[in-house]
Design a protein around this motif. Structure first.
Motif, PDB file in Angstrom:
ATOM      1  N   ARG A 125      72.321  66.282  94.773  1.00 53.01           N
ATOM      2  CA  ARG A 125      71.039  66.492  94.080  1.00 53.01           C
ATOM      3  C   ARG A 125      70.849  65.476  92.962  1.00 53.01           C
ATOM      4  O   ARG A 125      69.729  64.971  92.751  1.00 53.01           O
ATOM      5  CB  ARG A 125      70.962  67.918  93.524  1.00 53.01           C
ATOM      6  N   LEU A 126      71.925  65.162  92.251  1.00 53.33           N
ATOM      7  CA  LEU A 126      71.834  64.154  91.189  1.00 53.33           C
ATOM      8  C   LEU A 126      71.424  62.801  91.762  1.00 53.33           C
ATOM      9  O   LEU A 126      70.531  62.127  91.230  1.00 53.33           O
ATOM     10  CB  LEU A 126      73.177  64.021  90.471  1.00 53.33           C
ATOM     11  N   LEU A 127      72.077  62.400  92.855  1.00 52.98           N
ATOM     12  CA  LEU A 127      71.813  61.078  93.435  1.00 52.98           C
ATOM     13  C   LEU A 127      70.443  61.010  94.105  1.00 52.98           C
ATOM     14  O   LEU A 127      69.864  59.928  94.220  1.00 52.98           O
ATOM     15  CB  LEU A 127      72.907  60.728  94.460  1.00 52.98           C
ATOM     16  N   ALA A 128      69.940  62.144  94.547  1.00 50.17           N
ATOM     17  CA  ALA A 128      68.654  62.153  95.246  1.00 50.17           C
ATOM     18  C   ALA A 128      67.464  62.293  94.309  1.00 50.17           C
ATOM     19  O   ALA A 128      66.321  62.031  94.717  1.00 50.17           O
ATOM     20  CB  ALA A 128      68.629  63.292  96.266  1.00 50.17           C
ATOM     21  N   ASP A 129      67.703  62.662  93.071  1.00 53.98           N
ATOM     22  CA  ASP A 129      66.608  62.902  92.107  1.00 53.98           C
ATOM     23  C   ASP A 129      65.902  61.589  91.789  1.00 53.98           C
ATOM     24  O   ASP A 129      66.484  60.712  91.145  1.00 53.98           O
ATOM     25  CB  ASP A 129      67.190  63.517  90.841  1.00 53.98           C
ATOM     26  N   PRO A 130      64.636  61.430  92.199  1.00 55.34           N
ATOM     27  CA  PRO A 130      63.933  60.161  91.968  1.00 55.34           C
ATOM     28  C   PRO A 130      63.662  59.875  90.486  1.00 55.34           C
ATOM     29  O   PRO A 130      63.327  58.751  90.122  1.00 55.34           O
ATOM     30  CB  PRO A 130      62.627  60.338  92.747  1.00 55.34           C
ATOM     31  N   GLY A 131      63.825  60.880  89.646  1.00 55.67           N
ATOM     32  CA  GLY A 131      63.614  60.675  88.222  1.00 55.67           C
ATOM     33  C   GLY A 131      64.812  60.062  87.518  1.00 55.67           C
ATOM     34  O   GLY A 131      64.737  59.738  86.330  1.00 55.67           O
ATOM     35  N   ARG A 132      65.898  59.896  88.245  1.00 56.39           N
ATOM     36  CA  ARG A 132      67.126  59.348  87.659  1.00 56.39           C
ATOM     37  C   ARG A 132      67.436  57.981  88.270  1.00 56.39           C
ATOM     38  O   ARG A 132      67.393  57.816  89.484  1.00 56.39           O
ATOM     39  CB  ARG A 132      68.322  60.279  87.934  1.00 56.39           C
ATOM     40  N   SER A 133      67.779  57.031  87.434  1.00 56.79           N
ATOM     41  CA  SER A 133      68.331  55.771  87.933  1.00 56.79           C
ATOM     42  C   SER A 133      69.815  55.996  88.210  1.00 56.79           C
ATOM     43  O   SER A 133      70.474  56.783  87.520  1.00 56.79           O
ATOM     44  CB  SER A 133      68.153  54.653  86.906  1.00 56.79           C
ATOM     45  N   ILE A 134      70.334  55.298  89.212  1.00 62.27           N
ATOM     46  CA  ILE A 134      71.728  55.449  89.594  1.00 62.27           C
ATOM     47  C   ILE A 134      72.446  54.110  89.407  1.00 62.27           C
ATOM     48  O   ILE A 134      72.006  53.081  89.916  1.00 62.27           O
ATOM     49  CB  ILE A 134      71.871  55.893  91.070  1.00 62.27           C
ATOM     50  N   PHE A 135      73.552  54.129  88.665  1.00 53.10           N
ATOM     51  CA  PHE A 135      74.362  52.937  88.421  1.00 53.10           C
ATOM     52  C   PHE A 135      75.740  53.159  89.050  1.00 53.10           C
ATOM     53  O   PHE A 135      76.306  54.254  88.942  1.00 53.10           O
ATOM     54  CB  PHE A 135      74.511  52.682  86.921  1.00 53.10           C
ATOM     55  N   LEU A 136      76.275  52.137  89.703  1.00 53.89           N
ATOM     56  CA  LEU A 136      77.553  52.281  90.399  1.00 53.89           C
ATOM     57  C   LEU A 136      78.481  51.112  90.095  1.00 53.89           C
ATOM     58  O   LEU A 136      78.032  49.970  89.972  1.00 53.89           O
ATOM     59  CB  LEU A 136      77.336  52.360  91.913  1.00 53.89           C
ATOM     60  N   LEU A 137      79.768  51.424  89.989  1.00 53.60           N
ATOM     61  CA  LEU A 137      80.772  50.384  89.774  1.00 53.60           C
ATOM     62  C   LEU A 137      82.145  50.948  90.124  1.00 53.60           C
ATOM     63  O   LEU A 137      82.389  52.150  89.980  1.00 53.60           O
ATOM     64  CB  LEU A 137      80.760  49.908  88.317  1.00 53.60           C
ATOM     65  N   GLY A 138      83.036  50.085  90.596  1.00 54.27           N
ATOM     66  CA  GLY A 138      84.403  50.493  90.890  1.00 54.27           C
ATOM     67  C   GLY A 138      85.393  49.494  90.338  1.00 54.27           C
ATOM     68  O   GLY A 138      85.026  48.513  89.679  1.00 54.27           O
ATOM     69  N   GLY A 139      86.654  49.734  90.628  1.00 52.18           N
ATOM     70  CA  GLY A 139      87.717  48.850  90.169  1.00 52.18           C
ATOM     71  C   GLY A 139      87.908  47.661  91.084  1.00 52.18           C
ATOM     72  O   GLY A 139      87.066  47.360  91.926  1.00 52.18           O
ATOM     73  N   ARG A 140      89.044  47.003  90.933  1.00 52.55           N
ATOM     74  CA  ARG A 140      89.300  45.767  91.672  1.00 52.55           C
ATOM     75  C   ARG A 140      89.143  45.948  93.176  1.00 52.55           C
ATOM     76  O   ARG A 140      88.583  45.088  93.859  1.00 52.55           O
ATOM     77  CB  ARG A 140      90.722  45.273  91.364  1.00 52.55           C
ATOM     78  N   VAL A 141      89.649  47.050  93.707  1.00 49.30           N
ATOM     79  CA  VAL A 141      89.533  47.343  95.133  1.00 49.30           C
ATOM     80  C   VAL A 141      88.428  48.353  95.412  1.00 49.30           C
ATOM     81  O   VAL A 141      87.642  48.196  96.345  1.00 49.30           O
ATOM     82  CB  VAL A 141      90.881  47.875  95.684  1.00 49.30           C
ATOM     83  N   SER A 142      88.332  49.358  94.583  1.00 45.46           N
ATOM     84  CA  SER A 142      87.390  50.455  94.845  1.00 45.46           C
ATOM     85  C   SER A 142      85.926  50.068  94.648  1.00 45.46           C
ATOM     86  O   SER A 142      85.033  50.825  95.019  1.00 45.46           O
ATOM     87  CB  SER A 142      87.727  51.667  93.978  1.00 45.46           C
ATOM     88  N   ASP A 143      85.671  48.877  94.089  1.00 39.73           N
ATOM     89  CA  ASP A 143      84.268  48.473  93.951  1.00 39.73           C
ATOM     90  C   ASP A 143      83.612  48.252  95.315  1.00 39.73           C
ATOM     91  O   ASP A 143      82.390  48.269  95.429  1.00 39.73           O
ATOM     92  CB  ASP A 143      84.144  47.197  93.104  1.00 39.73           C
ATOM     93  N   THR A 144      84.429  48.057  96.358  1.00 44.00           N
ATOM     94  CA  THR A 144      83.847  47.970  97.701  1.00 44.00           C
ATOM     95  C   THR A 144      83.182  49.290  98.082  1.00 44.00           C
ATOM     96  O   THR A 144      82.171  49.304  98.786  1.00 44.00           O
ATOM     97  CB  THR A 144      84.933  47.625  98.738  1.00 44.00           C
ATOM     98  N   LEU A 145      83.723  50.406  97.596  1.00 43.83           N
ATOM     99  CA  LEU A 145      83.117  51.711  97.839  1.00 43.83           C
ATOM    100  C   LEU A 145      81.804  51.843  97.090  1.00 43.83           C
ATOM    101  O   LEU A 145      80.813  52.360  97.617  1.00 43.83           O
ATOM    102  CB  LEU A 145      84.077  52.823  97.412  1.00 43.83           C
ATOM    103  N   ALA A 146      81.792  51.366  95.846  1.00 45.85           N
ATOM    104  CA  ALA A 146      80.555  51.399  95.059  1.00 45.85           C
ATOM    105  C   ALA A 146      79.486  50.547  95.722  1.00 45.85           C
ATOM    106  O   ALA A 146      78.309  50.933  95.791  1.00 45.85           O
ATOM    107  CB  ALA A 146      80.828  50.904  93.632  1.00 45.85           C
ATOM    108  N   GLY A 147      79.885  49.378  96.245  1.00 43.06           N
ATOM    109  CA  GLY A 147      78.937  48.504  96.924  1.00 43.06           C
ATOM    110  C   GLY A 147      78.401  49.131  98.195  1.00 43.06           C
ATOM    111  O   GLY A 147      77.197  49.066  98.483  1.00 43.06           O
ATOM    112  N   PHE A 148      79.276  49.753  98.966  1.00 42.05           N
ATOM    113  CA  PHE A 148      78.882  50.404 100.217  1.00 42.05           C
ATOM    114  C   PHE A 148      77.873  51.525  99.943  1.00 42.05           C
ATOM    115  O   PHE A 148      76.841  51.633 100.617  1.00 42.05           O
ATOM    116  CB  PHE A 148      80.128  50.963 100.906  1.00 42.05           C
ATOM    117  N   LEU A 149      78.163  52.339  98.932  1.00 39.16           N
ATOM    118  CA  LEU A 149      77.258  53.434  98.591  1.00 39.16           C
ATOM    119  C   LEU A 149      75.924  52.907  98.085  1.00 39.16           C
ATOM    120  O   LEU A 149      74.853  53.415  98.458  1.00 39.16           O
ATOM    121  CB  LEU A 149      77.913  54.337  97.541  1.00 39.16           C
TER     122      LEU A 149
END
Length: 297
Positions: A125-149
């Motif tokens: 629900r948080l990610l789907a709420d159009p009233g909220r901007s969503i920012f994503l970031l991960g670590g050295r390896v896990s940022d690939t997950l942030a990018g995929f999402l």
């Protein structure tokens, strides 16, 4: 074996009012509050040292010192490298690929049992709420997950920002954040210190909702997070697995897209209309010839 954090959450309903105060104090700044001298923790909670000793025995500690040793052990576990993990690698079957697939199957079942449906639905629900901007970031390896999402969420809705790993660009994104926005951070063991610094700054200056996706030993980002998703990563090999994290992210993508499917459909159609697909080799050469010919005349 369950971490102390997991044990505290599992036993919440079995705790007395005084014990819940101790548990809440420990969880509020986990694991660091549990590493305080017993009298200091007693002063903070207004509960006697004797009550704290009984409390740690109730949750599986052999006294306060043993309780602290367990917490220190969790901290060390969170910093294990592939070299450390190799020493205790679980023996593999002769057919390693099939054996590894079975290990991942176990990990996925553990993930499904660990993350509650209520928490999963809330994050969707948080990610789907159009009233909220969503920012994503991960670590050295896990940022690939942030990018995929982020790639998939962009096709579902607007205002999705994958924060660059270059810290020089972080101020621009921090200043863009509002209190109602959501920051999704991925950080698994051998945690990345600058992500914790970023989370602390966001929490202090922007008060945005931080969703942390981590492992059971808990990234330091947990201190500043509103939602914490602790996923299994240990496959019994020198290398931790992101199979559970991948599955969790894919599940998020599917359910977020379905929260308002009509809007998702409209967004995808509009996205596809302006997507610059690469033409096939034949189409490319023909188009180039036609354009060049037109320019020449």
């Amino acid at each position: 074996m369950l971490t102390i954090r997991a044990r505290l959450r599992k036993m919440t309903e079995q705790l007395t009012a005084s014990e819940r105060k101790i548990a809440q104090a420990i969880l509020a700044d986990y694991p660091f509050s549990g590493l305080l001298p017993i009298q200091e923790l007693a002063d903070r909670t207004g509960v006697s040292s004797a009550s704290i000793t009984r409390f740690v025995g109730k949750i599986g500690g052999g006294g306060y010192q043993d309780f602290q040793r367990q917490l220190i052990g969790e901290l060390k576990e969170g910093n294990q490298s592939p070299l450390d993990l190799k020493v205790r690698q679980a023996p593999a079957e002769a057919e390693f690929l099939a054996d590894y697939a079975n290990r991942l199957s176990t990990i996925l079942r553990e993930m499904a049992e660990t993350v509650s449906q209520e928490q999963f639905d809330h994050i969707c629900r948080l990610l789907a709420d159009p009233g909220r901007s969503i920012f994503l970031l991960g670590g050295r390896v896990s940022d690939t997950l942030a990018g995929f999402l982020s790639i998939h969420l962009r096709q579902v809705r607007g205002q999705i920002y994958h924060i660059p790993d270059n810290t020089e660009f972080w101020p621009e994104h921090i200043l863009r954040m509002r209190k109602k926005d959501v920051v999704v951070l991925f950080d698994f063991r051998r945690y990345q210190p600058n992500l914790a610094v970023l989370a602390e700054m966001i929490s202090r200056k922007r008060q945005a909702t931080i969703v942390l996706i981590t492992d059971k030993w808990m990234s330091p980002i947990a201190r500043y997070s509103t939602e914490i998703v602790a996923l299994p990563i240990d496959a019994g090999t020198p290398w931790d697995t992101v199979a559970a994290a991948n599955a969790f992210v894919e599940a998020l993508i599917v359910k977020v897209s379905e929260v308002d499917w009509a809007s998702t459909q409209e967004r995808i159609r509009a996205w596809d209309e302006v997507r610059l697909d690469s033409p096939s080799p034949g189409e490319n050469s023909n188009s180039t010839m036609e354009i060049e010919g037109t320019n020449e005349t």
